[in-house]
Scaffold this active site. Structure first.
Site, PDB file in Angstrom:
ATOM      1  N   ASP A  87      19.886  53.697   0.137  1.00 22.85           N
ATOM      2  CA  ASP A  87      18.547  54.243  -0.062  1.00 22.85           C
ATOM      3  C   ASP A  87      18.679  55.339  -1.102  1.00 22.85           C
ATOM      4  O   ASP A  87      19.214  56.423  -0.820  1.00 22.85           O
ATOM      5  CB  ASP A  87      18.011  54.783   1.276  1.00 22.85           C
ATOM      6  CG  ASP A  87      16.574  55.261   1.173  1.00 22.85           C
ATOM      7  OD1 ASP A  87      16.104  55.515   0.032  1.00 22.85           O
ATOM      8  OD2 ASP A  87      15.920  55.412   2.201  1.00 22.85           O
ATOM      9  N   LYS A 128       9.505  60.864  -3.858  1.00 25.61           N
ATOM     10  CA  LYS A 128      10.258  62.113  -3.976  1.00 25.61           C
ATOM     11  C   LYS A 128      10.460  62.507  -5.428  1.00 25.61           C
ATOM     12  O   LYS A 128      10.240  63.655  -5.810  1.00 25.61           O
ATOM     13  CB  LYS A 128      11.622  61.971  -3.291  1.00 25.61           C
ATOM     14  CG  LYS A 128      11.546  61.430  -1.881  1.00 25.61           C
ATOM     15  CD  LYS A 128      10.835  62.363  -0.924  1.00 25.61           C
ATOM     16  CE  LYS A 128      10.738  61.747   0.465  1.00 25.61           C
ATOM     17  NZ  LYS A 128       9.981  62.582   1.405  1.00 25.61           N
TER      18      LYS A 128
END
Lengths: 467, 482
Positions: free
Chosen positions: A230, A272
Site C-alpha cells: 500500500d 494523502k
C-alpha cells in the site's frame, strides 16, 4: 430467526476501537481558533492540508476542466453517461505517469494494469476478495493502520495475523518476525495468502529499507504467496533515505515476468498525496492479468465519479504542475514535521526518526504510570480530555509496546500546531512536577531507575540505512 | 472453475464467473461495439437499444449548470469551497447533499405526505453498490432473496457474487400482465423451504425493469402483508421512480407503510439512484434508505467502500435543492419519456408488434415478438435475437436474459438516442417484420458468432447477465454522440 446478517451484528467493522472513539470526542468539542479556542485539536486524522493553494491556483487557471468542458465544448453529457468500469483512459494514463514521477521515474506503470476504485479503502477490500477466501489470512507488520481491521476483514472474512515489530530496531521487519507470524497462522489453522505492507508506513512515517523489501520478496517467493504494497503515502517522502517502491526492488532483482512478479500488487490513492480524500480516488495496480480483470469487474461496486476522473485527468496531465506540486508539497511536509519534532523535543519527548507521512510516531513511554496498555489508555484519555488533543494510541494500531502515539501534523495551520505543542509541553511539565513529588516520597533507588528508564528510550531511532 | 493457476492463488470469487460476463448476451454488445451506428458517419451500424439510459433531458441540466457556476467547486465562483469539500470524507455525506436528495425523492413521489428523512440517507457506489451492501447487511452466505421474474440481470452479480447470497425467482407471466401474485410468492417461499434454503427477503423493482410497469396498491399491500407474515425483509428498488410518464401514478413503498400501522418498518428498505431518473450513471450516486436503524447504521459504515465523490455530492446538493429546477425537470422528463414511448409503440404497432399494455414507466418497452418465433421456445428466442442483432442491426435484450419464462419477449430501450435514430430503428423493425411476413421461408445467412447457449431448465440462476458496465475495452458510450 436472526433478522440481520452476522456481518451487520458483529463489530468486525472495528469502529469500537479507540482510534475512532477519539474522533467522536473531537466531534463533540472541536477546536476552532475563534469560536472554540479551548476545544480538542484534531491530531488523529492523517490529512494533508498543506498544499491546497497549489491546487486552487491550478483550477483558477484551468476553467475548462472545472466546468465539464473540453476545448470550450461542453462534455457534460458524455461524462454523465460514462460508467465504464475500465475508467477514463486519459485519467488512467495521467495517474500512472504521476505514480512514476513520484518514484523518480525509476519505474514505469502500464495504464492497462491499473484499476480505479472508490478510495484505497475499496482497493484493499477488493484485493482481499480477489486473493483470499473467508478464513484465510494476510500477514501485516505492526503497528498498522487501524482501518485495515475493517477494510481487509469485515465483509471478506479474511483474517489478519500480525508480524510483530519492535522499537529495538526501529520497528523494521525481520526475517524471524515474518517466519514467526507464518507459524502463528499455521497454529491457528489459517492458510496464509499473502503479506500486506504499507510503504511508507502508517503510523511510523518511515520508508522501507531495501533490506526489508528484499526480505519480503524472498519470503513471498519461498512461500508462494502474494505481496500487497500500500503505497498511499509515496508522495509524502520528504527526506532521505528516499522512497524505494516495491516495483523498483523487483526490477533490481530482475524479477520481471517471473512468477513473483505476478504476485505483487500495489494500492494507491490521491487522498494523502494530493489531499483529496473526499473525491474517493483509489487504485489497484497489478501485473497479474487475472487480478486486474477480476478487480475491474468488482470495481462496479465503487467506481470513481466520472466528474472527478475528468477533473483529475486534466490536473495530472499537466506535468509542469505535477512536478512543482510534488516537490513543493514535500518541502512543506518536511518543514511541518521539523516543527513538531522540535516542539516535542523541548518537552522531552522523542519521536521515531521518520522521513515520510503526515504524522510522527511519538514515544511517550516516560509519561506512562506503568509499562502497560492500561497505562497507555489512561494517558490517552488524559491527553484527549485534559490536554485536549486527539492523538492515536499505539494500541489502536496493534503496536506490541505500550507508550507510542501517532500524532498528525499536516491537517492544521501552523498556529494550531504550535498551540498543540504548547499544550503538550505544559502537560508534560505538570506530569514531571507530579512525579517529582512522588520521587521525594519514594526511595532514591526508585528515582534512579526512572532516570535510567528515560535515558534508554532516547536511543529509539532507526539505524543508518544502506543507500 | 479454476482456483489455482500457476501459483497465482486467486480466490474462488475471482476465478469463477459469478460476475456473469461470460454470458453469450455480450454478443449484442460486441456487435454494437464493432459496428456502432452513427447517423452520418455509420448509418448502417448497429443501434444500441440494450442500454437503459435516460438521455432526454441534458439540455435542461446544461442550462442549469450555465446559470449556476457556483455548483462546481472548481469554477472561480465556487473555488472558495474547494478545500472544505475535497477534504470531507465523512461517510454521513454532506448535510446539504442528503437534504437535497431527500427533497428530490419526495418531489418525485408527488409530495403525497411522504417525507424522507435526510438523516436516513446512506450513500453507496451507485445502485449496484447499494444492492450489494443491502445483501451484506441482511443475509449470510447461503441465504436467499426472492425476486419476481423478469428481473434486471445485474442482480445476479450485485446480490450474489461476493456475498454468497442466493436468488430465488418468483414466477410471473403475461397471463395477468406479469403481476406479482400472492400465490407465486408463497410458492417460491415454500420451494425454498423444501430445498432447505433460508429466505431472508423479497426484492422488488418498482417501477419494473424490464417491464416498465408499476405495482398497484393492492399488490403492494399484499406484498407488505406477505413479508410481515413471513418476517422477511422487503427491498424496494425505486431507481425508475421519476420515469413514470403516464397514469396511474407511482405509489412508493414509503406511501404504503405510512398508512399501514401494522407493518414492521424494520423490514423495509429502499434502494435509489440518480442514474436513471436524472441520467447520471457516471456520477455513481446510489442511495440506501432503510427504516431499520441497525441496517441504516451498518450500511453507513459499509458505505466507506463506495462513497460518492464530494465534488459530485456538492454539485447534486446545489442542483436538487433548486426547487424550481427540480419541478421543471420532473415534469419535462415525464413529458419527453411519454412522447418517446408513444412514438415508439405506435411505430411498432404499425407492423403489428405489441408492447406490454400496462407499461407506463421506465426507459424501455417490453416488446412481444412471440408472433415471430418459429416455435415458442427459448431456443427460438435466441435464434430470433441473433437475427435482430446481425441482420436488423439492433442491440436489444432477449427476455431470457431477464429470466423471463415465456419466450418471445424483448426489452428495447428508447431513451438513449435522438429522434432521428429512433426513426431509423423503427424503420428497420418495420422492414424486418414485413419481410418476415412476406417470406414464409426462414432467412438464409443466419450468422451467429459465439456459442448458442441452450436454456433447458426454466430455473436459470447462474448464467446470464447483461451488465451496464460493458466489458468492452472502449466504452461504446463515450463514442455515442448523437
Amino acid at each position: 430467526m436472526r433478522l440481520l446478517s452476522r456481518k451487520a451484528t458483529c463489530n468486525t467493522h472495528g469502529q469500537d476501537s479507540s482510534y475512532f472513539l477519539g474522533w467522536q470526542e473531537y466531534e463533540k468539542n472541536p477546536y476552532d481558533e475563534i469560536q472554540n479556542p479551548t476545544g480538542i485539536i484534531q491530531m488523529g486524522l492523517a490529512e494533508n492540508q498543506l498544499s491546497f493553494d497549489l491546487l486552487e491556483s491550478w483550477l483558477a487557471d484551468n476553467p475548462d476542466a472545472a466546468g465539464f468542458k473540453k476545448d470550450g465544448q461542453s462534455i457534460f453529457r458524455e461524462l454523465a453517461l460514462f460508467q465504464d468500469y475500465h475508467g477514463l483512459a486519459a485519467f488512467k494514463k495521467a495517474l500512472v505517469e504521476f505514480m512514476a514521477e513520484i518514484r523518480g521515474n525509476k519505474v514505469t506503470f502500464d495504464q492497462n494494469k491499473i484499476v480505479l476504485t472508490a478510495g484505497a479503502t475499496s482497493a484493499n477490500e477488493t484485493l482481499m476478495f480477489c486473493l483470499a477466501e473467508p478464513g484465510e489470512a494476510f500477514l501485516l507488520p505492526t503497528p498498522y493502520y487501524p482501518g485495515f481491521d475493517r477494510d481487509l476483514k469485515w465483509r471478506t472474512g479474511v483474517e489478519i495475523v500480525p508480524i510483530q515489530c519492535t522499537s529495538s530496531n526501529g520497528f523494521q521487519i525481520t526475517a524471524p518476525a515474518l517466519e514467526e507470524a507464518f507459524q502463528e497462522a499455521q497454529k491457528r489453522n489459517l492458510r496464509v495468502k499473502g503479506v500486506l505492507v504499507t510503504n511508507p508506513s502508517n503510523p511510523l512515517g518511515t520508508t522501507m529499507t531495501r533490506n526489508e523489501l528484499n526480505l519480503l520478496l524472498s519470503f513471498i517467493t519461498e512461500k508462494g504467496i502474494h505481496l500487497i504494497s500500500d503505497e498511499i503515502y509515496s508522495g509524502t517522502v520528504f527526506s532521505s533515505p528516499g522512497f524505494v517502491s516495491i516495483m523498483e526492488a523487483l526490477k533490481d532483482r530482475k524479477c520481471e515476468n517471473s512468477q513473483v512478479w505476478n504476485r505483487v500488487h500495489i494500492v494507491y490513492s490521491l487522498s494523502k498525496d494530493l489531499g483529496l480524500p473526499g473525491f474517493r480516488v483509489g487504485a489497484i495496480y497489478s501485473n497479474d492479468d487475472m487480478v486486474v480483470s477480476a478487480a475491474t469487474k468488482m470495481s462496479s461496486f465503487g467506481l470513481v465519479s466520472s466528474q472527478t476522473q475528468y477533473l483529475l485527468s486534466a490536473l495530472l496531465s499537466d506535468k509542469k504542475f505535477t512536478r512543482n506540486y510534488i516537490s513543493e508539497n514535500q518541502k512543506r511536509l518536511k518543514q511541518r514535521k521539523k516543527l513538531l519534532v522540535k516542539g516535542l523535543e523541548k518537552a522531552g519527548i522523542s519521536c521515531l526518526k521518520s522521513n515520510a507521512g503526515l504524522f510522527c510516531w511519538v514515544n511517550m513511554k516516560l509519561l506512562l504510570s506503568s509499562n502497560t496498555f492500561e497505562a497507555e489508555m489512561e494517558l490517552w484519555k488524559k491527553i484527549v480530555h485534559e490536554v485536549k488533543l486527539n492523538i492515536s494510541p499505539g494500541s489502536s494500531c496493534h503496536c506490541t509496546e505500550p507508550g507510542w502515539f501517532r500524532v498528525c501534523f499536516a491537517n492544521m495551520s501552523e498556529e494550531t500546531l504550535s498551540l498543540a505543542i504548547q499544550r503538550l509541553n505544559s502537560f508534560v511539565k505538570s506530569m514531571n512536577n507530579q512525579s517529582h513529588h512522588q520521587i521525594k516520597k519514594s526511595s532514591r533507588r526508585k528515582s534512579l531507575t526512572k532516570w535510567v528508564f528515560r535515558l534508554s528510550f532516547d536511543h529509539d531511532h532507526r539505524e543508518p540505512e544502506e543507500r | 472453475m479454476v482456483f489455482k493457476l500457476n501459483n497465482h492463488l486467486l480466490s474462488r470469487i475471482a476465478s469463477s464467473n459469478g460476475h456473469g460476463e461470460d454470458s453469450p448476451y455480450f454478443d449484442g454488445w460486441k456487435a454494437y461495439d464493432s459496428n456502432p451506428h452513427h447517423l452520418t458517419e455509420n448509418p448502417n451500424g448497429v443501434i444500441q437499444m440494450g442500454l437503459a439510459e435516460n438521455q432526454l433531458c441534458y439540455d435542461l441540466i446544461q442550462e442549469w449548470l450555465k446559470k449556476n457556476p457556483k455548483a462546481s467547486i472548481c469554477t472561480s465562483e465556487g473555488l472558495n469551497e474547494f478545500r472544505e469539500i475535497a477534504i470531507f470524507q465523512d461517510y454521513h455525506g454532506l448535510q446539504e447533499f442528503r437534504n437535497a436528495v431527500a427533497n428530490f425523492m419526495t418531489k418525485v413521489r408527488g409530495n403525497n405526505n411522504i417525507t424522507f428523512d435526510p438523516d436516513r440517507i446512506v450513500m453507496s457506489g451507485g445502485a449496484t453498490g447499494a444492492h450489494e451492501t443491502i445483501a451484506f447487511c441482511l443475509a449470510d452466505p447461503g441465504e436467499a432473496f426472492l425476486v419476481p421474474t423478469p428481473y434486471y440481470p445485474g442482480f445476479d452479480r450485485d446480490l450474489r457474487w461476493r456475498t454468497g447470497v442466493k436468488l430465488i425467482p418468483v414466477d410471473c407471466d403475461s397471463s395477468n400482465n406479469f403481476k406479482v401474485t400472492r400465490e407465486a410468492l408463497e410458492n417460491a417461499y415454500e420451494m425454498a423451504q423444501l430445498d432447505d434454503v433460508k429466505v431472508k427477503g423479497l426484492l422488488i423493482t418498482n417501477p419494473s425493469n424490464p417491464l416498465g410497469t408499476i405495482l398497484d396498491r393492492e399488490t403492494l399491500r399484499s406484498i407488505v402483508s406477505f413479508i410481515n407474515e413471513r418476517n422477511i425483509h422487503l427491498v424496494c428498488d425505486e431507481i425508475y421512480a421519476a420515469t413514470v410518464f403516464s397514469q396511474p401514478d407511482f405509489i412508493s413503498i414509503a406511501e404504503i407503510i405510512q398508512d399501514d400501522i401494522e407493518c414492521n418498518r424494520d423490514l423495509v428498505h429502499i434502494v435509489y439512484s440518480l442514474s436513471k431518473d436524472m441520467g447520471f450513471p457516471g456520477f455513481r450516486v446510489g442511495i440506501i434508505y432503510s427504516y431499520n436503524d441497525a441496517v441504516m447504521s451498518c450500511a453507513r459504515k459499509m458505505s466507506s467502500f463506495g462513497l460518492v465523490s464530494t465534488q459530485t455530492q456538492y454539485l447534486i446538493a446545489s442542483m436538487l435543492s433548486d426547487n424550481e429546477f427540480v419541478e421543471k425537470f420532473i415534469r419535462e422528463n415525464k413529458r419527453r419519456l411519454a412522447a418517446r414511448y408513444r412514438v415508439f409503440t405506435y411505430g411498432l404497432g404499425q407492423v403489428g408488434i405489441k408492447c406490454l399494455k400496462t407499461s407506463n414507466a421506465g426507459l424501455f418497452c417490453w416488446m412481444d415478438l412471440s408472433g415471430l418465433l418459429k416455435e415458442k421456445t427459448l431456443k427460438a428466442e435466441m435464434e430470433l435475437w441473433q437475427v435482430i442483432i446481425h441482420e436488423v442491426k439492433l442491440n436489444v435484450s432477449p427476455g431470457c436474459s431477464f429470466h423471463c419464462l415465456e419466450p418471445g419477449w424483448f426489452r428495447v430501450c428508447f431513451a438513449n438516442m435522438d429522434d432521428q435514430t429512433m426513426q431509423v430503428a423503427l424503420s428497420r423493425i418495420r422492414t424486418f417484420v414485413n419481410n418476415k411476413v412476406d417470406n414464409k421461408k426462414p432467412k438464409k445467412n443466419l450468422r451467429w458468432q459465439g456459442s448458442l447457449k441452450l436454456i433447458n431448465s426454466p430455473r436459470i440462476y447462474d448464467d446470464f447477465i447483461n451488465s451496464p458496465h460493458s466489458p468492452m475495452p472502449q466504452s461504446p458510450l463515450v463514442r455515442a454522440r448523437t
